[in-house]
Design a protein around this motif. Sequence first.
Motif, PDB file in Angstrom:
ATOM      1  N   ILE A 265       5.463   5.647  -3.715  1.00 51.28           N
ATOM      2  CA  ILE A 265       5.669   4.786  -3.708  1.00 51.28           C
ATOM      3  C   ILE A 265       5.180   3.381  -4.618  1.00 51.28           C
ATOM      4  O   ILE A 265       3.948   2.998  -3.582  1.00 51.28           O
ATOM      5  CB  ILE A 265       6.274   4.316  -2.602  1.00 51.28           C
ATOM      6  CG1 ILE A 265       6.871   5.777  -2.095  1.00 51.28           C
ATOM      7  CG2 ILE A 265       7.986   3.171  -2.570  1.00 51.28           C
ATOM      8  CD1 ILE A 265       7.312   5.446  -1.002  1.00 51.28           C
TER       9      ILE A 265
ATOM     10  N   VAL B 184       7.051   0.493  -5.935  1.00 50.52           N
ATOM     11  CA  VAL B 184       7.170  -0.621  -6.394  1.00 50.52           C
ATOM     12  C   VAL B 184       6.539  -1.943  -6.826  1.00 50.52           C
ATOM     13  O   VAL B 184       7.032  -2.801  -7.244  1.00 50.52           O
ATOM     14  CB  VAL B 184       8.207  -1.109  -5.227  1.00 50.52           C
ATOM     15  CG1 VAL B 184       9.289  -2.101  -5.662  1.00 50.52           C
ATOM     16  CG2 VAL B 184       9.334   0.506  -4.687  1.00 50.52           C
ATOM     17  N   ILE B 185       5.475  -2.239  -5.090  1.00 47.42           N
ATOM     18  CA  ILE B 185       4.334  -2.912  -5.079  1.00 47.42           C
ATOM     19  C   ILE B 185       3.585  -3.283  -6.137  1.00 47.42           C
ATOM     20  O   ILE B 185       3.290  -3.501  -7.011  1.00 47.42           O
ATOM     21  CB  ILE B 185       4.369  -3.753  -3.464  1.00 47.42           C
ATOM     22  CG1 ILE B 185       5.721  -3.888  -2.650  1.00 47.42           C
ATOM     23  CG2 ILE B 185       3.346  -4.674  -3.404  1.00 47.42           C
ATOM     24  CD1 ILE B 185       5.749  -3.634  -1.886  1.00 47.42           C
ATOM     25  N   VAL B 186       2.688  -1.991  -5.443  1.00 46.50           N
ATOM     26  CA  VAL B 186       1.168  -1.780  -6.112  1.00 46.50           C
ATOM     27  C   VAL B 186       1.494  -1.425  -7.359  1.00 46.50           C
ATOM     28  O   VAL B 186       0.697  -1.513  -7.988  1.00 46.50           O
ATOM     29  CB  VAL B 186       1.026  -0.178  -5.306  1.00 46.50           C
ATOM     30  CG1 VAL B 186       1.293   0.605  -6.647  1.00 46.50           C
ATOM     31  CG2 VAL B 186      -0.543  -0.715  -5.038  1.00 46.50           C
TER      32      VAL B 186
ATOM     33  N   ARG C 191       2.668  -3.570  -9.495  1.00 50.82           N
ATOM     34  CA  ARG C 191       2.726  -5.091 -10.183  1.00 50.82           C
ATOM     35  C   ARG C 191       1.738  -6.072  -9.989  1.00 50.82           C
ATOM     36  O   ARG C 191       1.160  -6.956 -10.254  1.00 50.82           O
ATOM     37  CB  ARG C 191       3.608  -5.518  -9.396  1.00 50.82           C
ATOM     38  CG  ARG C 191       5.030  -5.910  -9.853  1.00 50.82           C
ATOM     39  CD  ARG C 191       6.501  -5.539  -8.613  1.00 50.82           C
ATOM     40  NE  ARG C 191       7.305  -4.693  -8.906  1.00 50.82           N
ATOM     41  CZ  ARG C 191       8.929  -5.536  -9.467  1.00 50.82           C
ATOM     42  NH1 ARG C 191       8.726  -6.452  -9.133  1.00 50.82           N
ATOM     43  NH2 ARG C 191       9.768  -4.672  -9.623  1.00 50.82           N
TER      44      ARG C 191
ATOM     45  N   VAL D  92      -6.992  -0.451  -2.796  1.00 54.86           N
ATOM     46  CA  VAL D  92      -5.888  -0.147  -2.201  1.00 54.86           C
ATOM     47  C   VAL D  92      -6.039   1.408  -2.255  1.00 54.86           C
ATOM     48  O   VAL D  92      -6.180   1.930  -1.558  1.00 54.86           O
ATOM     49  CB  VAL D  92      -3.881  -0.419  -3.055  1.00 54.86           C
ATOM     50  CG1 VAL D  92      -3.581   0.756  -2.259  1.00 54.86           C
ATOM     51  CG2 VAL D  92      -3.834  -1.502  -2.658  1.00 54.86           C
TER      52      VAL D  92
END
Lengths: 589, 196
Positions: B78, B80-82, B84, B93
């Motif tokens: 997912i 969505v955050i990583v 960016r 991460v």
Amino acid sequence: MTAFLIQNMAPIMFGALVVFLLLGYPVAFALAANGIFFGLIGIQLGLLDASLFQALPDRLWGVMSNDTLLAVPFFTFMGLILERSGMAEDLLDTVGQLFGPLRGGLAFAVIFVGALLAATTGVVAASVISMGLISLPIMLRYGYDRRFASGVIAASGTLAQIIPPSLVLIIMADQLGRSVGDMYAGAFIPGICLAGLYAVFALGVAIFKPAWSPALPLDARRLREPDGSSGTWSFVVLAVLATSAAILFDRFYYVPAYPEAMLDERLVLAAGAGAGFALACAIVNRAFKLGFLSRMAEQVVFVLIPPLALIFLVLGTIFLGWATPTEGGAMGASGALVMALARRRLSFKLTRQAMETTAKLSTFVVFILIGARVFSLTFYGVNGHVWVEHLLLNLPGGQLGFLIVVNILVFLLAFFLDFFELSFIVVPLLGPVAEKLGIDLIWFGVLLGVNMQTSFMHPPFGFALFYLRSVAPARDYIDKITGLRMAPVTTWQIYWGAIPFVLIQLVMVGLLIVFPQMSLVYKSGLPEIDPGKVKFEIPAEQPPDVPEDILKDLQKGTPAGKEKAAPEKGPSAEDKAAEEIEKALKGGK
Amino acid sequence: MAPLLRISALIDALNERVGKAVYWLVLMAVLVSAGNAIIRKVFNMSSNAFLEAQWYLFAAVFLLCSGFTLLRNEHVRIDVIVGRLSPRAQAAVDVFGTLFFLLPMAILFIYLSWPVFVRTYTHGEISTNAGGLMIWPARLLVPIGFTLLAAQGISELIKRIAFLAGKGPDPITRHDAHAAELELAEEIRRIAEAKG
């Protein structure tokens, strides 16, 4: 502190899951790690039995021996081979010629072909890429609105998700513990309705915004008769004759010969008879150059036969009770291979590529499921399902309230999660609650399927939009036919184009909530599919030599929380796990 | 770092080989399953061995390809955050995730599944279906698959750390997942242009 932890283990675990997932490490491992981490804490706190994880090998065995999951690689592989076979391109080309002379005709052609491809396979990328490459340039050339053109293509491609056979429906059936055949039957009318709603929208555009979807000009209509007429009437006459042939076959041959025949069986065979009649006409017409059919009619028949044959292999064999849905997928994949070979489109390189993509896709899908199984082992152990049930059962409005909240939730989650993640993590939690509220699980599954279809169309992450972006012209280009300089399709145009279709999708969800009959026909026996008809030669009684070690494992591995939960649970994942182990005991059947 | 990177390259090569060999089983599973359905219909004959063989084959595909899929960075995230974050943050991460998510899971599965394999092997257990297959080969797939996965995890770990230490290239390639689709799109476009 400890007391607080024990009291609130399930909500804490769920909150942690959200954080774990948002970290952006692969979902499968984040899920499993969450289950393991909280399992260890639970064991420390005495909430869970120390032998909790002993159940894992058999949970995994259950995933391995799950026949339904085999449909994932089969349909993926079929979709990839089909993409490489050139069938979609021929269809788009010819059907575009058939509908093109109408205002909005190319949009109808895209919707029709999208629905037809959806009924052959369950993969979105295949249809979107073909339509983006073949239809989009033509639509742009003759002045279609860029937003409308890209929206219609992306949306028609996602029909593959809801019209049977589709991966969503297969996985939904598996997760909700229902038969795939029933799920197909329940999705049939909603799927067709949805394609119909798209067509209604395209019609509205053609009427109220004629400039957005002009008819093909005369010089773009290639399939004309020598005298310049379109030859469409010849096709209409042929279609009427073929339909009559199908009805006559059913009434005067099949029913008298086999009075017990089920309606589904009759439908499949009658359709086969009609198609066979049309094909025979087209072949005779071409072979002897008789000219009783127009070029248009002949061409349409020839391009429609391969997809109809594949639909027969994939769906017809299930309706006739010849194959299971899984085997239908394998038959379809083999059929696609044969067709691609016959068209000389199947190179060694493309086959290997298709196998590699299939292997990687099914690996990540199954691993999400394995991760979800590890997660649920602990989550159900700490009574997480009871917590979720309490949350959802206390919603105001009973059934309706639950359906509305769940659909809004899934719609929002679909912005971030794709349907595999939703079906493996969220659906098993919702299913038992839905059942407790007296909601038919087939209806519920189809409803969620239509809803999740939007996850392909949501700007900016929807896959269908991504695929379309990758094949739509991103820079100025020179049109090959007209020689004019054409503007690109911007990413924002693709996003805007998708929005009306996302709204149509929501309308469909609403309609399906109001008219559950659309799905419930699966019960009435109208398109009656009963995979139970397919009999395997497996002894009904298990021989007594069930491997004891597995039984031992089973007892050892029962999570401590299960006893507590037992009185309240519906057919929860625990039951499913038990079923799986049962299946494993029977050796996978 | 250099010896570690050599180990990483070895693991990569191993999983690449395994993946490319194992994906043929996809085709085999398709043919076995379709063949089974046809034979049942036409000759009215059914074999449990073939019914089981199809899922043995598929189990082999997803278990043995798990390392290969990780190598290609195609286990879905997912992002969505990583997505960016900077490449360095993304590598961090992955280091965290490999150490605390992937490796514990893989080790737990190896640890738990090995004794099950040994038992089924020494007892020579056979599927309870009439004419069914030996159980141990399928049981053996689990520890092998998770070992390949753990090995690939270690290789990815080495590559990420080398990158963070400034001794290696950015190992994360995005949107690999769609490379095959894009290649195909090129192919269709080429054929379409040749025609028209």
